[in-house]
Design an enzyme around this catalytic site. Structure first.
Site, mmCIF file in Angstrom:
data_model
loop_
_atom_site.group_PDB
_atom_site.id
_atom_site.type_symbol
_atom_site.label_atom_id
_atom_site.label_comp_id
_atom_site.label_asym_id
_atom_site.label_seq_id
_atom_site.Cartn_x
_atom_site.Cartn_y
_atom_site.Cartn_z
ATOM 1 N N GLU A 287 -84.144 11.637 -69.185
ATOM 2 C CA GLU A 287 -83.525 12.528 -70.173
ATOM 3 C C GLU A 287 -83.909 13.985 -69.880
ATOM 4 O O GLU A 287 -83.066 14.883 -69.920
ATOM 5 C CB GLU A 287 -84.005 12.117 -71.575
ATOM 6 N N SER A 330 -86.867 14.438 -77.604
ATOM 7 C CA SER A 330 -86.297 13.342 -76.829
ATOM 8 C C SER A 330 -85.845 12.250 -77.787
ATOM 9 O O SER A 330 -86.484 12.005 -78.805
ATOM 10 C CB SER A 330 -87.373 12.796 -75.891
ATOM 11 N N LYS A 369 -98.247 4.307 -86.990
ATOM 12 C CA LYS A 369 -97.486 3.211 -86.372
ATOM 13 C C LYS A 369 -97.119 2.152 -87.402
ATOM 14 O O LYS A 369 -96.118 1.461 -87.265
ATOM 15 C CB LYS A 369 -98.293 2.581 -85.231
ATOM 16 N N GLU A 372 -94.136 3.671 -88.850
ATOM 17 C CA GLU A 372 -93.015 3.708 -87.894
ATOM 18 C C GLU A 372 -92.267 2.374 -87.844
ATOM 19 O O GLU A 372 -91.038 2.337 -87.870
ATOM 20 C CB GLU A 372 -93.539 4.062 -86.498
ATOM 21 N N GLU A 377 -84.174 2.020 -88.952
ATOM 22 C CA GLU A 377 -83.448 2.007 -87.677
ATOM 23 C C GLU A 377 -84.146 1.133 -86.629
ATOM 24 O O GLU A 377 -83.585 0.888 -85.570
ATOM 25 C CB GLU A 377 -83.239 3.438 -87.157
#
Lengths: 592, 159
Positions: A287, A330, A369, A372, A377
């Site tokens: 990327e 990113s 985490k 997360e 999603e």
């Protein structure tokens, strides 16, 4: 600087002017106890409100006792740190602190690691002379952090960390007098605030007021469920810290023992997040080069610089504080989530297990985490890619519960195929490591030549903001690095103002990066521990036969067999994500 | 936890104007809060969020200040604010029993507002009408020489 002479406990000493009594005493091996005081040397993290008065000392000629942590040495001063007046005062302070504390050490998450408990032991407290009303606050459970403010001693270290070092501002002292407590605005739950769940408040809390949401019971249940296949992934920074929980020296690399312990705990497959860190580099590096090539070709639309996106606390930070820049980071998922996506969409099929029967556990140096993995999603039909995340501390607790003698374990390897990794994957565990790993790969892909040296030492260090220019065979690439969200904020403001000269920036939320994450063994203010872990990460990198992500055979095989091209359609679907503008509970939306 | 409200646009504009008057300086937080409360009557969570963002300080910090000083309130005044005088003269002539009757009938405590937003209840010190003790005010209107039995009828006037 000028030196001054003074006497502490009948010992004549000489220190630089401006030194506090506490520091002077410690330099001469007089250990004055402290509680609210916190100083992570070399990281610019200090907390000295001078409020707990545990460090109180007597200064000849002064009527009142003085707090050693904020009183500067003066020439000719005569200080006593241990006479009966001081000892009695210190004991009273401690007894008063305990008079508004649950003293339920047996069932407290910080037991054995608590600074208040250590003081009670040190002073031989056997009874509590002051009895009366105790503070009573509602417990608050968020996806990552548990707040039990009845245990708070108002040292305000968490407030300092959240406001000064992270500039998140989720916590503040609220109310007054007996009702005073450190809390989010409106005494809401942390989940309703801009909290990033970095966990640094937990890392500095001296008592059990702040702790992680514990997932060990769920992990034990999953392992013992015959219908489930349980895989575990371990983050790079865990292996250089877990030994500390078993009395090994800080900086011990315990990768082999850790794998062995995980196998003995009953995990069906012992895999490595280092593997998916290599995968991350393939995606993020590609990327970066894609954006860079467009940028160099004069494309005005392309967003620069590229920001790394491995750190979920950092991701939540920009979603709240810099939503206007949410197209810059990113889109690559973090290694934890890439691992989960591949485990559930590729590995499960490979071994013939249904998605819902595969349980993915991660061992992380991190509290964010836990948050997360709960993001929508990262779920398919409400089944998360990663089911549970436990911290380094929680893993150590599991190992101890299972009667495993960690230090005498043989060194064992990770399982194949998601366990093979390179040195580039390991250095993800420290500030500067992700971008160095990316540079190793991007350099070789861009120039088609091998790196002149694998060690990009100009990217290493523990200063809060660093920068370096890497010569990509005639093309200078400007790299920025920040750890600590206050430092990240500075670089982001430069971007917002259009002043940033960087092509790529690595950001990690915790001081030092993941090696000092909110889920690591507690450092209790000793920055030498962080230094030792930092050195261990680079040693682990050096010890690896392969040190560049694109040379990871297992990752190459995955692209050949399943993913296709890096940043290709399938990779994009499974390994990339998107970001949201986030609002707190009462935020007024001013956008028209 | 505070109730969620939708801030009126003129309130938003006024708060921004107040912040601007103090150069959006975080050090002026207390002054900004004073003027905002003077304008809206209280400090709803949304106003604190807005002030935090205008002054570039954290909302936790703003709430820290609001919750520290007893002058600041997060409870909106009712449409009919009831103030019961608890000064010496009123007190000795039974103001407390009058206050208790208001509390009982409205089902709120001092400093609170009824769920329908109609009545709020405060207790204050001498309002200078000792001759009428015990005395209360509802808005601008003064009621004197009260007994607990009068309270029901007074509330009825406003229903």
């Amino acid at each position: 600087m000028e030196n001054i002479k003074l006497t502490i406990d009948n010992k004549e000493i000489e220190v630089a002017a401006g030194t506090t009594i506490l520091k002077a005493a410690r330099l001469h091996n007089i250990e004055i106890p402290t509680l609210c005081y916190f100083d992570l040397k070399g990281m610019d993290i200090t907390n000295k409100p001078g409020s707990c008065r545990i460090c109180t000392v007597e200064i000849e000629g002064r009527k009142n006792l003085a707090p050693a942590c904020i009183t500067e040495c003066m020439p000719g001063m005569i200080v006593r740190t241990n006479n009966i007046r001081v000892l009695n005062a210190r004991r009273s302070v401690l007894e008063l602190l305990l008079s508004d504390h649950p003293t339920d050490c047996l069932i407290c998450p910080k037991s054995g690691n608590c600074e208040l408990q250590a003081l009670a032991v040190r002073f031989g407290i056997r009874e509590l002379p002051y009895q009366g009303e105790k503070s009573s606050h509602k417990r608050d459970k968020s996806p990552a952090i548990l707040r039990d403010m009845d245990k708070c001693v108002m040292c305000r270290r968490c407030e300092m960390m959240c406001n000064k070092f992270q500039t998140v501002g989720a916590l503040s002292a609220v109310n007054r007098g007996f009702n005073a407590v450190v809390a989010p605005a409106f005494e809401d739950s942390l989940s309703q605030t801009a909290c990033t769940f970095c966990g640094q408040c937990v890392a500095v809390c001296p008592v059990g007021a702040l702790s992680e949401v514990n997932h060990t019971a769920s992990v034990i249940r999953a392992i013992n469920d015959p219908k489930k296949t349980v895989v575990v992934q371990t983050a790079p920074a865990v292996r250089v810290a877990i030994g500390e929980e078993f009395r090994m020296k800080p900086g011990t690399i315990a990768t082999g023992q850790m794998s062995a312990a995980l196998r003995r705990l009953g995990f069906d497959y012992v895999f490595d997040t280092d593997w998916s860190a290599d995968l991350t580099i393939m995606e993020e590096g590609t990327e970066l080069l894609g954006r860079l090539n467009k940028y160099l070709a004069g494309d005005k639309e392309v967003k620069m610089p590229l920001l790394t996106s491995c750190c979920p606390a950092w991701v939540k930070f920009f979603e709240h504080q810099f939503p206007d820049l949410k197209d810059i980071p990113s889109t690559a998922k973090s290694p934890q989530q890439m691992f989960g996506a591949i485990a559930k969409n590729y590995f499960a099929q490979k071994i013939g297990v249904k998605r819902e029967d595969l349980i993915v556990v991660s061992v992380m140096p991190c509290l964010a985490k836990k948050y997360e993995l709960s993001r929508d999603e990262f779920k398919t039909d409400n089944n998360p890619d990663v089911d549970f995340s436990i911290t380094t501390r929680e893993l150590a607790a599991l190992i101890k519960q299972a009667n495993i003698d960690f230090s005498s374990l043989p060194e064992e390897d990770f399982d194949s195929p998601l366990g093979e990794s390179t040195g580039a994957g390991v250095i993800f565990g420290t500030t500067g490591g992700v971008i160095e790993a990316a540079v190793r790969t991007a350099y070789e892909i861009h120039t088609g030549k091998p790196c002149p040296s694998i060690d990009f030492t100009e990217l290493r260090g523990l200063e809060g903001i660093r920068s370096a220019t890497i010569d990509f065979d005639g093309l200078p690439i400007n790299i920025g690095i920040a750890h600590g969200l206050s430092n990240a904020r500075k670089l982001l403001e430069e971007i917002r103002e259009g002043k940033s000269q960087f092509h790529a920036i690595e950001i990690m939320a915790c001081p030092g990066g993941c090696i000092n994450g909110g889920g690591q063994p507690l450092n209790h203010g000793d920055s030498r521990i962080i230094q030792a872990r930092w050195e261990a990460i680079y040693k682990a990198d050096k010890d690896k036969p392969i040190r560049k992500s694109h040379e990871n055979k297992s990752v190459q095989q995955l692209y050949k067999e399943f993913l296709g091209e890096p940043c290709g359609e399938k990779a994009h679907h499974l390994l990339h994500t998107h970001y949201f503008k986030r609002k707190t509970e009462f935020e007024v939306d001013l956008d028209k | 936890m505070p109730v969620k409200i939708k801030m009126k646009q003129d309130h938003i504009d006024k708060i921004k104007e107040i912040c601007k008057k103090f150069n959006n300086d975080g050090g002026e937080l207390i002054n900004v809060l004073h003027q905002t409360q003077h304008f809206i009557g209280y400090l709803p969570a949304e106003a604190q969020e807005l002030i935090a963002s205008e002054l570039n300080v954290s909302v936790a910090h703003v709430y820290g200040v609001v919750s520290f000083y007893s002058f600041f309130t997060m409870t909106p005044k009712g449409e009919y604010p009831i103030s019961v005088c608890m000064g010496t003269a009123c007190y000795v002539r039974g103001a407390e029993r009058v206050l208790d009757e208001f509390k009982r009938l409205l089902n709120i405590n001092v400093g609170e507002t009824t769920a329908d937003g109609k009545f709020s209840l405060t207790a204050l010190r001498c309002i200078g009408a000792c001759g009428l003790a015990p005395v209360i005010t509802i808005g601008e209107k003064v009621y004197g020489r009260l007994a607990p039995d009068d309270v029901k009828g007074i509330i009825e006037e406003y229903k």
